[in-house]
Motif scaffolding. Structure first.
Motif, PDB file in Angstrom:
ATOM      1  N   LYS A 188       2.541  12.757  -3.293  1.00 56.45           N
ATOM      2  CA  LYS A 188       1.363  13.441  -3.726  1.00 56.45           C
ATOM      3  C   LYS A 188       1.698  14.718  -4.257  1.00 56.45           C
ATOM      4  O   LYS A 188       1.241  15.324  -5.205  1.00 56.45           O
ATOM      5  CB  LYS A 188       0.506  13.442  -2.268  1.00 56.45           C
ATOM      6  CG  LYS A 188      -0.935  14.442  -2.604  1.00 56.45           C
ATOM      7  CD  LYS A 188      -1.921  13.659  -3.435  1.00 56.45           C
ATOM      8  CE  LYS A 188      -3.167  14.268  -3.541  1.00 56.45           C
ATOM      9  NZ  LYS A 188      -4.115  13.603  -4.437  1.00 56.45           N
ATOM     10  N   ILE A 234       3.980   8.946   1.442  1.00 52.81           N
ATOM     11  CA  ILE A 234       2.847   9.077   0.695  1.00 52.81           C
ATOM     12  C   ILE A 234       2.532  10.683   0.257  1.00 52.81           C
ATOM     13  O   ILE A 234       2.361  10.970  -0.809  1.00 52.81           O
ATOM     14  CB  ILE A 234       1.716   8.570   1.299  1.00 52.81           C
ATOM     15  CG1 ILE A 234       1.747   6.846   1.467  1.00 52.81           C
ATOM     16  CG2 ILE A 234       0.468   8.805   0.345  1.00 52.81           C
ATOM     17  CD1 ILE A 234       0.765   6.329   2.304  1.00 52.81           C
ATOM     18  N   LEU A 286      -1.125   2.283   3.823  1.00 48.93           N
ATOM     19  CA  LEU A 286      -1.144   2.613   2.414  1.00 48.93           C
ATOM     20  C   LEU A 286      -2.615   2.539   1.917  1.00 48.93           C
ATOM     21  O   LEU A 286      -2.969   3.394   1.035  1.00 48.93           O
ATOM     22  CB  LEU A 286      -0.201   1.726   1.634  1.00 48.93           C
ATOM     23  CG  LEU A 286      -0.027   1.951   0.031  1.00 48.93           C
ATOM     24  CD1 LEU A 286       0.460   3.204  -0.103  1.00 48.93           C
ATOM     25  CD2 LEU A 286       0.888   0.840  -0.523  1.00 48.93           C
ATOM     26  N   ILE A 336      -3.825   8.586  -1.474  1.00 45.86           N
ATOM     27  CA  ILE A 336      -3.873   7.554  -2.487  1.00 45.86           C
ATOM     28  C   ILE A 336      -4.813   7.409  -3.261  1.00 45.86           C
ATOM     29  O   ILE A 336      -5.985   7.592  -2.768  1.00 45.86           O
ATOM     30  CB  ILE A 336      -3.447   6.227  -1.726  1.00 45.86           C
ATOM     31  CG1 ILE A 336      -2.128   6.310  -1.058  1.00 45.86           C
ATOM     32  CG2 ILE A 336      -3.370   5.142  -3.244  1.00 45.86           C
ATOM     33  CD1 ILE A 336      -0.981   6.453  -1.823  1.00 45.86           C
ATOM     34  N   ILE A 354      -5.333   1.625  -5.435  1.00 46.77           N
ATOM     35  CA  ILE A 354      -4.263   0.725  -4.744  1.00 46.77           C
ATOM     36  C   ILE A 354      -4.371  -0.463  -6.033  1.00 46.77           C
ATOM     37  O   ILE A 354      -5.496  -1.120  -6.353  1.00 46.77           O
ATOM     38  CB  ILE A 354      -4.765   0.017  -3.491  1.00 46.77           C
ATOM     39  CG1 ILE A 354      -4.530   1.171  -2.400  1.00 46.77           C
ATOM     40  CG2 ILE A 354      -3.971  -1.039  -3.320  1.00 46.77           C
ATOM     41  CD1 ILE A 354      -3.229   1.369  -1.853  1.00 46.77           C
ATOM     42  N   GLY A 387      -0.799   3.293  -5.351  1.00 45.41           N
ATOM     43  CA  GLY A 387      -0.298   2.641  -4.373  1.00 45.41           C
ATOM     44  C   GLY A 387      -0.174   0.982  -4.913  1.00 45.41           C
ATOM     45  O   GLY A 387      -1.090   0.678  -5.486  1.00 45.41           O
TER      46      GLY A 387
END
Length: 422
Positions: free
Chosen positions: A16, A12, A193, A200, A203, A122
């Motif tokens: 980013k 992740i 996640l 994130i 989602i 995500g």
């Protein structure tokens, strides 16, 4: 040994970092990458299909139904569809940087509302490996990074597709880390996640009701909700038979496993009985299992042994198979009331030559997409001219319906002054 949480967070964080680079890339650079991905998919077709065969073999051994296998399956034709979608997406205008509104205040401040990428997306999804390509492509076109977590049943297919995408990104001069795939079977990877606040930005769950509800309950990151499709077709008393039959068969049988397939058929009692009878026989001949209300069975006694009894639960099921619930209604009002009770807000259609009835239906039904004399199967980003879609949102905030490029952007205000103070 490195924990699963640590491994997921590392991926992740790579996404980013890549998102900061992606946000500054030009349309030409992003489109070049989309064409490179399309070329790479063709070059890697044999390897991708071989990986998909591994997933299909395991799913068949596990006894998965035909509808599930259809969602999982890749073919040369479906890969060509993905390639065509990438080309179409590249031809779309880039929303990033678009000025949505602009105005000047009395004090001389010039204010612009400008589209910008969301950041890191995500994506949690089931079965369909085509989502790996569609979601990655639409994220990249809008200057975002994406972290993908598909179902373990499609892991070989998804890893092959993600590998092709990352290879093409690197060759095109964009950061390959902008696309991350989480290959872990453990549900903990989804939980990590969904709770990666600050890393994130949103989602997006795409799949069955169970998956969507799990993400909604677990997530501390904002969720852009997609919904299941319990779609209805209402045949009004003034429907033309040929059109009605073609639309119903297309909406139910062309690809029953997808969310825009029709699940419930509502038929006005005053539509000619010969038309009703012919339509039911046409559906049965096409291999559709019909679960009918008592009134429908009473109107067609010679078909009674072929019509199963509809239970209360049947009106709320997304079958994703060659099964359809059928109800006879006494009026347009009855049809609207049934849809209001049972619709998931996805896609609803009326077939009629009565324009007044059509306008009432279109105004009254609360769904992302409402149709007059057309199949529900058109609720799709490609069919709407958006190129690839990342999903179909059934919520009302930020985005609704097929989510094309603008749905993966936010905006910021850019203000130019000449020394103003407050």
């Amino acid at each position: 040994m490195e924990s699963l949480k640590t491994k997921v967070l590392e991926q992740i964080m790579l996404a980013k970092q890549a998102s900061r680079q992606m946000a500054l890339r030009s349309r030409d650079e992003k489109d070049k990458a989309l064409f490179a991905i399309a070329d790479q998919l063709i070059a890697d077709e044999a390897a991708i299909l071989a990986a998909n065969e591994q997933d299909l073999s395991r799913a068949e051994a596990d006894g998965q139904p035909a509808s599930y296998l259809d969602r999982l399956r890749l073919t040369p034709a479906r890969i060509r569809d993905l390639v065509d979608g990438l080309h179409q997406l590249a031809s779309q205008e880039d929303p990033v940087g678009q000025v949505m509104e602009s105005w000047t205040r009395p004090n001389g401040l010039a204010i612009k509302q400008v589209r910008v990428p969301l950041g890191v997306i995500g994506m949690v999804y089931e079965a369909r490996p085509n989502v790996t390509v569609d979601a990655a492509a639409i994220a990249l076109k809008t200057g975002n990074s994406i972290v993908l977590r598909g179902s373990h049943s499609a892991v070989h297919s998804n890893l092959a597709l993600a590998g092709s995408i990352r290879h093409a990104l690197s060759a095109a001069g964009l950061p390959s880390d902008a696309v991350q795939y989480l290959p872990y079977a453990e549900h903990e990877s989804v939980d990590v996640l969904c709770t990666a606040n600050g890393l994130i930005d949103v989602i997006i769950p795409r799949g069955g009701a169970g998956l969507i509800q799990r993400v909604l309950k677990q997530s501390s990151v904002p969720v852009l909700e997609t919904g299941v499709g319990n779609c209805h077709l209402f045949i009004d008393s003034q429907a033309a038979y040929g059109m009605a039959e073609a639309i119903v068969l297309n909406a139910k049988t062309s690809r029953p496993a997808v969310c825009n397939a029709a699940e419930t058929l509502l038929v006005h009692r005053d539509w000619p009985l010969t038309h009703q009878h012919a339509l039911l026989k046409s559906l049965l001949s096409a291999g559709v299992e019909l679960r009918a209300c008592e009134q429908t069975k009473a109107l067609h006694p010679d078909l009674a042994d072929q019509l199963k009894d509809a239970s209360d639960a049947d009106w709320d099921i997304e079958y994703s198979a060659l099964i359809m619930a059928v109800r006879t209604v006494d009026s347009l009002t009855d049809a609207l009331e049934h849809i209001q009770r049972h619709s998931t807000g996805h896609s609803e259609a009326i077939v009629t030559e009565d324009l007044e009835a059509a306008e009432r239906f279109l105004a009254a039904v609360d769904a992302t997409t409402v149709y007059h004399n057309a199949s529900t199967r058109f609720t799709d980003g490609g069919e709407f001219g958006f190129g690839a879609e990342i999903g179909i949102s059934t919520q009302k905030l930020h985005a609704r319906g097929p989510m094309g490029l603008p749905a993966l952007t936010s905006y910021k205000y850019v203000v130019h002054g000449t020394g103003q103070t407050r």
